[in-house]
Design a protein around this motif. Structure first.
Motif, PDB file in Angstrom:
ATOM      1  N   ASP A  98       0.846  -1.203   0.000  1.00 57.02           N
ATOM      2  CA  ASP A  98       0.000   0.000   0.000  1.00 57.02           C
ATOM      3  C   ASP A  98       0.879   1.251   0.000  1.00 57.02           C
ATOM      4  OD1 ASP A  98      -1.514   2.263   1.039  1.00 57.02           O
ATOM      5  OD2 ASP A  98      -3.087   0.837   1.592  1.00 57.02           O
ATOM      6  N   GLN A  99       1.865   1.281   0.881  1.00 56.07           N
ATOM      7  CA  GLN A  99       2.785   2.428   0.918  1.00 56.07           C
ATOM      8  C   GLN A  99       3.479   2.618  -0.427  1.00 56.07           C
ATOM      9  OE1 GLN A  99       5.303   1.477   4.387  1.00 56.07           O
ATOM     10  NE2 GLN A  99       4.565   3.383   5.291  1.00 56.07           N
ATOM     11  N   ALA A 100       3.914   1.512  -1.019  1.00 54.00           N
ATOM     12  CA  ALA A 100       4.636   1.600  -2.292  1.00 54.00           C
ATOM     13  C   ALA A 100       3.769   2.230  -3.370  1.00 54.00           C
ATOM     14  CB  ALA A 100       5.103   0.215  -2.727  1.00 54.00           C
ATOM     15  N   HIS A 101       2.485   1.927  -3.361  1.00 55.32           N
ATOM     16  CA  HIS A 101       1.628   2.513  -4.393  1.00 55.32           C
ATOM     17  C   HIS A 101       1.268   3.955  -4.064  1.00 55.32           C
ATOM     18  CE1 HIS A 101      -0.348   2.106  -8.143  1.00 55.32           C
ATOM     19  NE2 HIS A 101      -1.564   2.341  -7.664  1.00 55.32           N
ATOM     20  N   GLN A 102       1.215   4.291  -2.770  1.00 56.20           N
ATOM     21  CA  GLN A 102       1.036   5.699  -2.414  1.00 56.20           C
ATOM     22  C   GLN A 102       2.153   6.549  -3.026  1.00 56.20           C
ATOM     23  OE1 GLN A 102       0.169   6.858   1.658  1.00 56.20           O
ATOM     24  NE2 GLN A 102      -0.797   4.881   2.101  1.00 56.20           N
ATOM     25  N   VAL A 103       3.361   6.011  -3.060  1.00 58.66           N
ATOM     26  CA  VAL A 103       4.475   6.738  -3.676  1.00 58.66           C
ATOM     27  C   VAL A 103       4.142   7.096  -5.108  1.00 58.66           C
ATOM     28  CG1 VAL A 103       6.855   6.498  -4.507  1.00 58.66           C
ATOM     29  CG2 VAL A 103       6.261   5.787  -2.177  1.00 58.66           C
ATOM     30  N   ARG A 104       3.664   6.137  -5.868  1.00 59.42           N
ATOM     31  CA  ARG A 104       3.378   6.378  -7.283  1.00 59.42           C
ATOM     32  C   ARG A 104       2.233   7.377  -7.452  1.00 59.42           C
ATOM     33  NH1 ARG A 104       3.676   0.661  -6.655  1.00 59.42           N
ATOM     34  NH2 ARG A 104       5.707  -0.143  -7.352  1.00 59.42           N
ATOM     35  N   LEU A 105       1.197   7.189  -6.655  1.00 56.38           N
ATOM     36  CA  LEU A 105       0.021   8.057  -6.764  1.00 56.38           C
ATOM     37  C   LEU A 105       0.361   9.503  -6.404  1.00 56.38           C
ATOM     38  CD1 LEU A 105      -2.544   5.656  -5.100  1.00 56.38           C
ATOM     39  CD2 LEU A 105      -2.532   6.316  -7.507  1.00 56.38           C
ATOM     40  N   LEU A 106       1.100   9.684  -5.298  1.00 55.25           N
ATOM     41  CA  LEU A 106       1.414  11.043  -4.860  1.00 55.25           C
ATOM     42  C   LEU A 106       2.473  11.700  -5.739  1.00 55.25           C
ATOM     43  CD1 LEU A 106       1.322  10.769  -0.965  1.00 55.25           C
ATOM     44  CD2 LEU A 106      -0.487  11.424  -2.552  1.00 55.25           C
ATOM     45  N   ALA A 107       3.363  10.906  -6.316  1.00 54.98           N
ATOM     46  CA  ALA A 107       4.343  11.478  -7.242  1.00 54.98           C
ATOM     47  C   ALA A 107       3.634  12.169  -8.401  1.00 54.98           C
ATOM     48  CB  ALA A 107       5.282  10.385  -7.760  1.00 54.98           C
ATOM     49  N   VAL A 108       2.563  11.548  -8.882  1.00 59.51           N
ATOM     50  CA  VAL A 108       1.791  12.133  -9.985  1.00 59.51           C
ATOM     51  C   VAL A 108       1.024  13.362  -9.509  1.00 59.51           C
ATOM     52  CG1 VAL A 108      -0.117  11.730 -11.590  1.00 59.51           C
ATOM     53  CG2 VAL A 108       1.585   9.934 -11.215  1.00 59.51           C
ATOM     54  N   GLU A 109       0.392  13.266  -8.335  1.00 63.62           N
ATOM     55  CA  GLU A 109      -0.479  14.346  -7.876  1.00 63.62           C
ATOM     56  C   GLU A 109       0.292  15.580  -7.419  1.00 63.62           C
ATOM     57  OE1 GLU A 109      -4.090  15.135  -4.667  1.00 63.62           O
ATOM     58  OE2 GLU A 109      -3.551  13.090  -5.257  1.00 63.62           O
ATOM     59  N   LEU A 110       1.421  15.365  -6.761  1.00 63.61           N
ATOM     60  CA  LEU A 110       2.168  16.496  -6.196  1.00 63.61           C
ATOM     61  C   LEU A 110       3.254  17.029  -7.124  1.00 63.61           C
ATOM     62  CD1 LEU A 110       2.549  15.298  -2.480  1.00 63.61           C
ATOM     63  CD2 LEU A 110       0.838  16.840  -3.457  1.00 63.61           C
ATOM     64  N   GLY A 111       3.484  16.346  -8.214  1.00 59.03           N
ATOM     65  CA  GLY A 111       4.553  16.765  -9.133  1.00 59.03           C
ATOM     66  C   GLY A 111       4.374  18.165  -9.674  1.00 59.03           C
ATOM     67  N   GLU A 112       3.133  18.573  -9.914  1.00 58.33           N
ATOM     68  CA  GLU A 112       2.907  19.912 -10.470  1.00 58.33           C
ATOM     69  C   GLU A 112       3.319  21.007  -9.484  1.00 58.33           C
ATOM     70  OE1 GLU A 112      -1.244  21.495 -10.486  1.00 58.33           O
ATOM     71  OE2 GLU A 112      -1.770  19.395 -10.069  1.00 58.33           O
ATOM     72  N   HIS A 113       3.470  20.651  -8.217  1.00 54.74           N
ATOM     73  CA  HIS A 113       3.912  21.613  -7.206  1.00 54.74           C
ATOM     74  C   HIS A 113       5.405  21.491  -6.913  1.00 54.74           C
ATOM     75  CE1 HIS A 113      -0.307  22.465  -6.510  1.00 54.74           C
ATOM     76  NE2 HIS A 113      -0.535  21.178  -6.329  1.00 54.74           N
ATOM     77  N   GLY A 114       6.107  20.709  -7.708  1.00 53.06           N
ATOM     78  CA  GLY A 114       7.542  20.544  -7.519  1.00 53.06           C
ATOM     79  C   GLY A 114       7.905  19.627  -6.373  1.00 53.06           C
ATOM     80  N   VAL A 115       6.914  18.881  -5.847  1.00 50.08           N
ATOM     81  CA  VAL A 115       7.175  17.963  -4.738  1.00 50.08           C
ATOM     82  C   VAL A 115       7.461  16.572  -5.302  1.00 50.08           C
ATOM     83  CG1 VAL A 115       6.228  16.892  -2.658  1.00 50.08           C
ATOM     84  CG2 VAL A 115       5.696  19.283  -3.196  1.00 50.08           C
ATOM     85  N   LYS A 116       8.647  16.054  -4.978  1.00 50.09           N
ATOM     86  CA  LYS A 116       9.038  14.717  -5.409  1.00 50.09           C
ATOM     87  C   LYS A 116       8.627  13.700  -4.347  1.00 50.09           C
ATOM     88  CE  LYS A 116      13.436  15.778  -5.778  1.00 50.09           C
ATOM     89  NZ  LYS A 116      14.052  14.671  -5.086  1.00 50.09           N
TER      90      LYS A 116
END
Length: 678
Positions: free
Chosen positions: A574-592
């Motif tokens: 679950d944590q591993a997939h949160q990484v992928r999901l949040l990378a996409v969602e927060l990327g527009e704000h420059g958050v890796k």
């Protein structure tokens, strides 16, 4: 053996600096003259020991003193080229040094060496500067002190100021010191005790005079709506505004913040005269070099809606930058250093408090302390007269002084995580503590969050004082506690840049022995907990506009089907997939957003110590003490994984070299082929 004059000087300096009404951090300098034997000639030689450049009186030791020959220092008068070239004299001090080692002489060396007195103090007391910045400071000096203290008109620190003070001392044998216009005080004595007593006499006399003769309300009447909000509401408003303000203050370069809601600040901002006085800026060079020439002041009442305050702060920031650029353009010439940035170092919010900024937490905190000194100075000057700091041109000559620029150029290169603010969960031990230790070593400000508050505070204390790390309590399954941890981070350091979801636990059981409670506990801590932390951190990360990093400490079990740990492995997936999901969602704000997959970190691990190690050892049919070796032997590299190895990966992922990497999982498992990512 330490010379008695040196011992007395250090003790005097430390005592004087222990009282913030006497001088501020790294402010002022002290000296002593005495004899030692010249090792070459065997003859006695008069020396002067003086606080070196960049030192602090409160922590002064013998190593922080410059040691000079008095005869050679005074001989420099014969080659002094005049005030237009007085900066050249700083380099000339090197030719007067005695012996090896010692600190570099400061710009104020001449003030000490040219005065005949054996002991000299130059200090920046609030009461003294209040007299020095009063419009009629010269008259006040005569009225308060008679002929015991002599007024010296403003002059930029340097060789000529030393000559001026020496001439005043010679012409006024009854004098014990001077008030330096726009600057501070200088006092002297034949003994260390006498110099200290004279310094304190000047300061306490000025304080008493202000108290007895000053106006009761020097800042004028209270402004409606500008009074202090109740404490809880005040802190909540500070948390709401801090990320935006830090983002504005970091327009030119990232900074760390400090917040204070000191009564001194709140009372000043509640008064009618605060806009006028704040616009005049500070006067003492030690003040405005740290606070900039003036602060940014929000011109809305404390009760204004947060959204309205944020919009106004953004508009005021644009105006501040334009004003600072105009100040630079008006005063710069062909030889001036380049502009160093046009963002404010001090932001004042009525009813809430003061936000101060710097390259690290200590610098930010000290800038705030200096502005509190400045408020006290304004109060004293307005109580007796009118506050009249040195003019803009003189401030610029100090701020963009070639000698000041040279000092800045000598500063060491910032570390990889300088100005970054990190929150690590489950960080009082094991992997989390190793991550906190590594990030702090790389220059980050660190917040250690843990279930056990005492352990969190102990771990933070091991990293240094509160300018480096603080400990907070946080149960990551509790949304309110998670939000409190984020708020504490924002208040402690001004914002947040880096979050490490590390808190975890494990119960090693086969499917038929895994209860619903076992499943819920592990998912609450790691899956839900990581979600709650990431969600709470995302808001300030976005509001700052500075980008950032979110790291998940997942596991090789997120991709590897190991025996007897379905609940743990499923929540790690679950944590591993949160990484992928949040990378996409927060990327527009420059958050890796990235993850790390360790394996078998036994040594120092809270999880393994709490029973997981014994269960895994039983599963594999080995002794628990051999578990680390067992895990190592099943890897490709045959190496045991330690907490420090995971910390290394965090440092690299969040450092400058992987600025374009997001959505990645890095294995830190010494090579487990079955866990290779596909």
């Amino acid at each position: 053996m330490t010379n008695p004059a040196v011992a007395a000087l250090i003790a005097r300096s430390n005592r004087l600096a222990a009282d913030p009404t006497v001088t501020n951090y790294a402010g002022g300098n002290t000296s002593a003259k005495g004899e030692e034997t010249d090792p070459v000639t065997g003859e006695p030689v008069e020396l002067m020991w003086v606080k070196g450049s960049g030192g602090d009186l409160g922590t002064l030791t013998e190593a922080g003193l410059a040691v000079l020959r008095v005869d050679r220092l005074r001989a420099l008068q014969q080659v002094y080229p005049g005030v237009d070239r007085e900066d050249e004299m700083v380099a000339a001090f090197d030719f007067t040094l005695f012996g090896k080692g010692g600190a570099a002489p400061s710009i104020d060396t001449a003030m000490h060496g040219l005065v005949d007195a054996a002991h000299v103090d130059h200090l920046h007391p609030d009461a003294g500067i209040a007299i020095a910045t009063a419009a009629d400071g010269e008259r006040l000096t005569r009225e308060i002190f008679g002929d015991e203290v002599v007024w010296v008109p403003w002059r930029r620190p340097g060789f000529q100021l030393g000559l001026d003070i020496a001439a005043i001392e010679a012409a006024n044998p009854q004098a014990i010191g001077t008030i330096l216009g726009g600057h501070g005080i200088t006092a002297w004595g034949d003994t260390s005790q006498e110099a200290e007593a004279n310094s304190l006499r000047i300061i306490r006399t000025a304080e008493a005079w202000i108290t007895e003769h000053g106006k009761a309300d020097p800042f004028g009447p209270a402004l409606d709506g500008y009074g202090a909000l109740p404490e809880e509401e005040r802190r909540a408003r500070a948390v709401a505004l801090a990320p935006t303000i830090r983002g504005l203050a970091s327009h030119d370069r990232p900074v760390v913040g400090h917040f204070t809601d000191s009564p001194v600040v709140l009372d000043f901002l509640a008064s009618a005269e605060h806009p006028r006085l704040a616009a005049l800026g500070t006067s003492c060079p030690d003040h405005f070099l740290r606070t900039k020439v003036k602060p940014l002041v929000l011109d809305l009442p404390a009760t204004a809606p947060v959204e309205e305050q944020i919009a106004r702060l953004q508009a005021l920031h644009e105006a501040y930058r334009a004003d600072y650029q105009a100040y630079y353009d008006r005063n710069a010439d062909a030889e001036s250093p380049a502009i160093r940035g046009a963002d404010p170092a001090i932001v004042l919010v009525p009813g809430v408090g003061m936000f101060s900024y710097g390259a690290n937490k200590q610098t930010a905190r000290v800038a705030g302390e200096f502005y509190i000194n400045a408020i006290t100075v304004m109060r004293g000057a307005e109580a007796l007269s009118t506050y009249a700091p040195i003019d803009e041109r003189e401030k610029f000559r100090i701020e963009y002084w070639a000698l000041e620029e040279a000092k800045l150029q000598r500063l060491p290169k910032p570390k990889s995580h300088a100005t970054r603010i990190a929150l690590i969960t489950g960080a009082a031990s094991g992997i989390g503590k190793a991550i906190a230790t590594r990030l702090a070593a790389e220059g980050a400000c660190v917040v250690i969050a843990d279930l056990d508050l005492e352990k969190a505070r102990t771990a933070a204390a091991e990293l240094g004082g509160t300018d480096v790390a603080v400990g907070v309590q946080a149960d990551v399954t509790d949304e309110a506690q998670v939000q409190a941890a984020i708020d504490a981070t924002v208040l402690a350091f001004g914002g947040i840049d880096l979050v490490v979801n590390n808190a975890g636990l494990s119960l090693s059981k086969p499917l038929l022995e895994t209860s619903a409670a076992d499943w819920d506990l592990q998912h609450d801590v790691m899956a839900k907990g990581s979600f709650l932390v990431s969600k709470a951190a995302a808001k300030p990360l976005i509001e700052q506009g500075l980008g950032g990093d979110v790291i998940y400490i997942s596991s090789k079990n997120s991709v590897f089907a190991g025996p007897n740990n379905i609940a743990y492995s499923a929540t790690k997936a679950d944590q591993a997939h949160q990484v992928r999901l949040l990378a996409v969602e927060l990327g527009e704000h420059g958050v890796k957003v990235n993850g790390i997959n360790p394996d078998g970190v036994v040594r120092g691990s809270g999880i393994f110590a709490s029973g997981w190690g014994a269960n895994r050892a039983k599963t594999y049919g080995i002794d628990e003490q051999d578990l680390g070796k067992f895990y190592a032997q099943r890897t490709i590299l045959k190496r045991e994984v330690l907490p420090e190895h995971v910390a290394n990966a965090v440092a690299v992922l969040t450092g400058p070299d992987l600025s374009h990497t997001t959505g990645l999982h890095i294995p830190v498992d010494a090579g487990v082929a079955a866990a290779f990512l596909r």
